[in-house]
Design an enzyme around this catalytic site. Structure first.
Site, PDB file in Angstrom:
ATOM      1  N   ARG A  22       0.790  -1.219   0.000  1.00  0.00           N
ATOM      2  CA  ARG A  22       0.000   0.000   0.000  1.00  0.00           C
ATOM      3  C   ARG A  22       0.829   1.279   0.000  1.00  0.00           C
ATOM      4  NH1 ARG A  22      -4.145   0.575   4.844  1.00  0.00           N
ATOM      5  NH2 ARG A  22      -4.577  -1.540   4.148  1.00  0.00           N
ATOM      6  N   HIS A  81      -8.111  -3.644  -7.800  1.00  0.00           N
ATOM      7  CA  HIS A  81      -7.901  -2.919  -6.543  1.00  0.00           C
ATOM      8  C   HIS A  81      -9.196  -2.894  -5.724  1.00  0.00           C
ATOM      9  CE1 HIS A  81      -5.253  -0.316  -4.179  1.00  0.00           C
ATOM     10  NE2 HIS A  81      -6.283   0.482  -3.948  1.00  0.00           N
ATOM     11  N   TYR A 141     -18.040  13.437 -13.647  1.00  0.00           N
ATOM     12  CA  TYR A 141     -17.939  14.630 -14.482  1.00  0.00           C
ATOM     13  C   TYR A 141     -16.614  14.732 -15.231  1.00  0.00           C
ATOM     14  CZ  TYR A 141     -21.893  16.162 -11.641  1.00  0.00           C
ATOM     15  OH  TYR A 141     -23.098  16.244 -11.019  1.00  0.00           O
TER      16      TYR A 141
END
Length: 843
Positions: free
Chosen positions: A31, A77, A121
């Site tokens: 990570r 993921h 968006y």
């Protein structure tokens, strides 16, 4: 216990250690820390690989960010969508990444800290840089592993041609460790890697000469070089970053500070708010307005200054109190073969070269294998073309394709692969032209196979390929440095920018200071009564007048025992009638601290003989005296230094520059004074507490003043709070050892009140007396007769109110002499000693 159950006893301490280590290693490896080879954390690697699998290259249309996030979440993921989206957003921000890897379209945030628009968006596609990182991934150049549900495979590392860890840096917090790696310029980095390839024994110093320093996306300055060198040599260092500023003057003559670049990772909007808050809280003086005029052409923060402000002084305060100067703590920890390791510059480069060598070797093997497979097929096709009639006959006679392949294998001793290729051959390949093409392709392929074998056999050929690919990258993405380096900031000498002109320094009783060019006084038309040297507040007056040149140093001592320095050129310039600036606003003094003493030194630190033969003598209100060599104060610091370690209930009241043989007098509130030669006070280091100078009569008693007398023609003047004063010869005070109770300097009664001041005076001095009611009176010392030491003294002033008393007494020059000095007559600009000219007054 139920039969069949098993309870296994374990040591809880060992189990906790094991579980914590497993957890921390999972965070470290999976990570938080980047891989040294491609500079990627798993989430970034998965985002780029997922976008590559979607086929959204830099020359293809953008795809919705939500589509990309969904692809990465569903396949590689299995964490929160925001973690994937924000990782992708950061790779698209040019102020976060030195070389962005994602080409974003839409609102991807701003340097002001604005959040990006929602993923539904925005749109994105791979940047050209990312394609270089993914190139050859389909040629078995890197290992793949199963994804979280074993349904797909994902790469463990990217075969990047670009040293991403060096050029883009990385940051991450793991468990028990963290990483913070600075970005660099690609051209410099490539040159350093090529230098390492050509000489594996190259020193870090030689690499530093090439790569120079980090290159931050937001530009700015790297201020000082030691932290950069430390980070390259050890993997850890502190790099000081500064905003890039210019000073402009508008049409009205007012100065403006223009900020065009800010330090890396600094939020522009928060920076402006911080400056405004400091101005409102009066922690930074001299700023009238702050405005953000940034637009699509670039950043522009305009800081308007007040008319009497000095731009450099304000700028230094901005650097001190705001993120306009900040530090980047380099901590080069990355995963090397799955284990975290602290790496210096050479370690980072060598690991990248090792990775590229592995990629080139595996790619060459893959290409050789593909070439040999193709050559094998071409050999079969050439055999078929040489015996085309018989091949056609065998194929036509066969009942099934499998029978045709078997018959061809038996007849021409072909392999299964060759026979399959012949059976699947198209009729157009039977033409003569196509047969010539087969032979030409085979000959070319054999040369390629030999070239690939040579590469695998010779290390220098593989290294040459790595170098050539790096040079290609450098040529394609050639871009100059954004961050400028100030190499010798520690040795930067601002005196070089100021002529050593003669100045008059005036300091008022309330602590306002200014410098005025001597030429302004000498060129004026003055009348018979002199000219006004400065206008002050009604309750203020000029207390000190120093002739000084621009390169002189003024030393300031505060009641908490700290010493500060100001070069004369750092003092605000004002005309004859201006008030000046508060000393508190020019120095980094604590809000609850005040300046108690000042002194001028010609060239502090340059004249070694002078600094080693002169001393600073300090006194406190609890009777402590300390003598230190002036040389101890020859290294000015912006935040000041400890001149005297003051106890909690004590404070410094005076500091004087002496030659080692002055007579020191300390006077107490109870009306006693002690005289001793400073030679009996041992020299103490700068941070020492000092020794006892006088023993106080009671806990409520305290020292009210200290004088250091070199000229034995000076008299001693003491003043009580009820307006009584007494001028005595210094010989009236017998010399004793330090630490005693002293002798009576004035007979203290209810009529006289406590002693409040002791001064050394001559007829050339005046006294400025300020009452608690705010009334200021000026008395001539020449009008006071000399009396005995133990007398009550004479009344200096009549107090109108019973509750009124004298608040302070200051020695100044006689009015006529003051006017002469303010006219610049008879001033000595070369004198360095402490008591030879009338401008050096008590404090």
């Amino acid at each position: 216990m139920i039969e069949g159950d098993r309870i296994i006893k374990i040591n809880i301490e060992e189990e906790m250690k094991s579980a914590y280590i497993d957890y921390s290693m999972s965070v470290i490896v999976s990570r938080a820390l980047p891989d040294v080879r491609d500079g990627m954390k798993p989430v970034h690697r998965r985002v780029l690989f997922g976008m590559n699998e979607l086929g959204i290259a830099s020359n293809k249309p953008y795809k919705k960010s939500a589509r990309i996030v969904g692809e990465v979440l569903g396949k590689y993921h299995p964490h929160g969508d925001s973690s994937v989206y924000y990782a992708m957003v950061r790779m698209a921000q040019p102020w976060s990444m030195r070389y962005p890897l994602v080409d974003g379209q839409g609102n991807f945030g701003s340097v002001d800290g604005d959040s990006p628009a929602a993923m539904r968006y925005t749109e994105a596609r791979l940047h050209r840089m990312a394609e270089e990182a993914l190139l050859d991934i389909d040629k078995d150049t890197v290992d793949f592993q199963l994804n979280f549900d074993d349904s797909l495979k994902e790469p463990t590392v990217l075969p990047t041609r670009i040293p991403l860890l060096l050029v883009n840096g990385a940051s991450g917090i793991a468990v028990g460790m963290a990483t913070n790696m600075a970005p660099h310029n690609l051209v410099d980095t490539v040159d350093a890697i090529i230098a390492y390839i050509e000489d594996n024994e190259i020193s870090i110093d030689s690499l530093v000469d090439i790569i120079k320093a980090p290159d931050f996306p937001t530009g700015g300055y790297i201020y000082g070089y030691q932290g950069v060198r430390d980070s390259y040599e050890t993997g850890r260092g502190r790099v000081i970053m500064r905003a890039k500023t210019d000073i402009e003057t508008d049409s009205h003559g007012r100065e403006k500070i223009i900020v065009s670049e800010i330090p890396y990772l600094v939020n522009k909007a928060e920076l402006i708010i911080k400056i405004a808050d400091l101005v409102n809280d009066k922690k930074i003086e001299g700023i009238s307005n702050v405005n953000d005029e940034s637009d699509r052409d670039g950043m522009r923060i305009v800081i308007d200054l007040k008319r009497d402000a000095i731009a450099n002084v304000v700028l230094n305060h901005l650097y001190k109190y705001t993120p306009m100067q900040t530090s980047f703590g380099v901590n080069n920890i990355a995963l090397v073969k799955g284990r975290p390791e602290l790496l210096n510059l050479k370690g980072l480069i060598s690991n990248f070269v090792e990775h590229r060598h592995d990629v080139v070797t595996r790619r060459t093997r893959y290409e050789l294998d593909q070439a040999e497979k193709r050559a094998h097929i071409l050999e079969g096709l050439i055999i078929a073309s040489d015996n085309i009639d018989e091949v056609i006959r065998i194929i036509r006679a066969a009942q099934t394709p499998d029978e045709a392949r078997e018959n061809l294998i038996a007849r021409f001793e072909l392999t299964e692969i060759q026979a399959r290729a012949i059976v699947e051959m198209r009729l157009r390949q039977l033409t003569g032209l196509e047969q010539d093409k087969l032979r030409a392709e085979y000959e070319s392929l054999m040369k390629e196979i030999q070239r690939l074998k040579d590469i695998l056999e010779h290390l220098h050929l593989r290294m040459e390929i790595i170098k050539n690919e790096l040079i290609e990258i450098k040529t394609k993405y050639n871009e100059g440095r954004r961050t400028e380096i100030v190499y010798s900031s520690e040795e930067f000498n601002p005196e070089d920018f100021y002529a050593d002109d003669e100045m008059i320094i005036t300091i008022s009783h309330l602590g306002y200071i200014k410098r005025t060019p001597l030429t302004e006084f000498r060129t004026q038309n003055r009348g018979g009564v002199g000219s006004k040297g400065s206008s002050t507040r009604d309750e203020d007056f000029i207390e000190h007048i120093y002739p000084a040149s621009m390169h002189n140093t003024l030393m300031f001592f505060t009641k908490k025992g700290r010493c500060f320095w100001l070069k004369v050129y750092e003092i605000p310039e004002g005309n004859k009638s201006s008030k000046g600036r508060a000393i508190q606003n020019l120095l980094n003094i604590d809000p609850d601290d005040t300046v108690k003493a000042f002194m001028k030194v010609k060239r502090l630190g340059e004249d070694v003989d002078f600094t080693n033969s002169h001393y600073i003598v300090m006194g406190t209100k609890k009777g402590v005296i300390k003598k230190s060599l002036l040389a101890e104060y020859s290294r000015p610091r912006q935040n000041g230094v400890i001149a005297l370690t003051v106890k909690e209930d004590d404070e410094l009241i005076s500091a004087r520059l002496t030659n080692g043989s002055n007579e020191v007098l300390l006077a107490t509130r109870s009306g006693r004074a002690i005289r001793f030669n400073e030679s009996i006070v041992r020299t103490i280091g700068r941070t020492g507490q000092g020794v006892r100078g006088i023993t106080l009569a009671s806990d409520k008693d305290e020292v009210v003043g200290m004088v250091c007398v070199k000229n034995m023609e000076e008299d001693i003047l003491v003043v009580s709070e009820k307006g009584f004063g007494k001028r005595s010869k210094i010989e009236d005070y017998r010399v004793t050892n330090r630490g005693g109770k002293g002798v009576k300097t004035m007979r203290i009664t209810d009529k006289t009140g406590d002693l409040i001041a002791i001064k050394s005076v001559t007829d050339e001095h005046d006294l400025m007396i300020i009452n608690r009611s705010g009334i200021t009176l000026r008395l001539s010392v020449a009008d006071m007769r000399t009396t005995g030491r133990a007398t009550q003294g004479v009344r200096l002033i009549n107090l109108d109110k019973k509750q009124d008393a004298i608040a302070s007494v200051t020695r100044v020059m006689a009015e006529q002499l003051e006017e002469e000095l303010l006219e610049g007559e008879g001033l000595d600009f070369t004198d360095q000693t402490e008591n030879q000219s009338p401008e050096n007054s008590d404090n």
